[in-house]
Write an enzyme that holds these catalytic residues in place. Sequence first.
Site, mmCIF file in Angstrom:
data_model
loop_
_atom_site.group_PDB
_atom_site.id
_atom_site.type_symbol
_atom_site.label_atom_id
_atom_site.label_comp_id
_atom_site.label_asym_id
_atom_site.label_seq_id
_atom_site.Cartn_x
_atom_site.Cartn_y
_atom_site.Cartn_z
ATOM 1 N N GLU A 176 12.457 2.354 14.086
ATOM 2 C CA GLU A 176 11.483 3.364 13.657
ATOM 3 C C GLU A 176 10.279 3.299 14.570
ATOM 4 O OE1 GLU A 176 10.264 2.439 9.649
ATOM 5 O OE2 GLU A 176 10.053 0.316 10.094
ATOM 6 N N LYS A 196 6.605 -2.034 1.972
ATOM 7 C CA LYS A 196 5.419 -1.432 2.595
ATOM 8 C C LYS A 196 4.208 -2.354 2.394
ATOM 9 C CE LYS A 196 3.300 3.138 3.235
ATOM 10 N NZ LYS A 196 3.773 3.322 4.626
ATOM 11 N N TYR A 217 0.829 -1.200 0.000
ATOM 12 C CA TYR A 217 0.000 0.000 0.000
ATOM 13 C C TYR A 217 0.861 1.246 0.000
ATOM 14 C CZ TYR A 217 0.965 0.944 4.959
ATOM 15 O OH TYR A 217 1.583 1.254 6.151
ATOM 16 N N LEU A 224 11.497 1.220 7.059
ATOM 17 C CA LEU A 224 10.934 1.610 5.778
ATOM 18 C C LEU A 224 11.585 2.919 5.331
ATOM 19 C CD1 LEU A 224 8.617 1.053 3.651
ATOM 20 C CD2 LEU A 224 7.279 2.710 4.965
#
Length: 287
Positions: free
Chosen positions: A182, A149, A33, A207
Site C-alpha cells: 500500500e 490502525k 485512530y 490496512l
Amino acid sequence: MSRIAYVNGQYVPHADAAIHIEDRGFQFADGVYEVCEVRAGLIIDLTRHLDRLDRSLGELRMRSPMGREALKIVIREVLRRNRVRNGIFYLQVTRGVARRDHYFPVEVTAPTITITAKSVDPAPTLKKYEAGIKVITVPENRWNRVDIKTVGLLPNVLVKQQAREAGAHDAVYVDPEGKVTEAASSNVWIVDQDGKLVTRHAEHGILRGVTRTTLLDVASHLGLAFEERGFTVAEMLSAREVFLTSATGSCTPIVEIDGKPVANGHPGSVSAALRASFLDVAEKTTI
C-alpha cells in the site's frame, strides 16, 4: 473562530488541549485512530470507520472509552462546534495514563480519547484529481500488523518525506516478494490491460481502508470487474490506470511512478467514474 477539541469528556479550546506526559499513546504509540471525511455537512461512512475502530481496539486488547451512540453524539458535537461542513474529524484512543512500563497497566486505567475537527479547502484535492500525482516506490519496512490502525506511523512519515524530497506526492511500499502492499497513507489500485480493477487483498500486509471497501461496492454498482490480489511495480507501470484511495483523498490518480509515466501520463476514466459515483453508494450521516 477558534477550534474546539474534545479531550476525555471536556470540550476545550484547541490551543489548550493536552494529555498527561505519561499517556501511553505519547510514550509507546499505544493507541489507535480514525480519520473520517465530512462532505456537505454529511459524515461519510461513519459506521465502517467505527467498526474498524472497534476492531483496532480489540486487536490491541484496549478498552473502548464509551459506547457507540455516545461516541456519535460527541463526534457530531465536535463537528458542530467547529462549524465543519467540508473537512475531517480525527479521533484517537490510547490505553491511557500509567507509570511508564512496557507491560499493560495492572490497575484499571481509563482510556484517553481525543477528537478534533477542521474544515478543509477542497481546491488542492480537486487539482490532484485533474492532474494526477507522482509516487515513488520504497521497500516495505513496517511491522507486520499494519492491519491495525495504530498511531505508530514513523515509518510512514519517513517515506512521505522521502517522496516529497524526490518531488513526488506519496510513497508506495513493495514487499520482499516484489508485490505492492500500500502507500504510506492510502490503498493502491490498478486497472489492468483487460479493464479489470485490481487491489491487494486486505487479509494481511495492508490496512483495510474504509474508502477501499466502499469503492468495491461502487465497482459492483457500476458493473466493473474487480479482483483482489497482489501485483508488481511492473504491473503498475503497464496498467491502464493506477490510483490511490483514502478517506481524505477519495480516488486519486497516479500518473508517474519512479519517474516513469503511467499509460499516457494523464488521469484515466475509471478512477473518475468511481469518484463520481462514490457518494451514491457511501453511507452518509447527518451532523
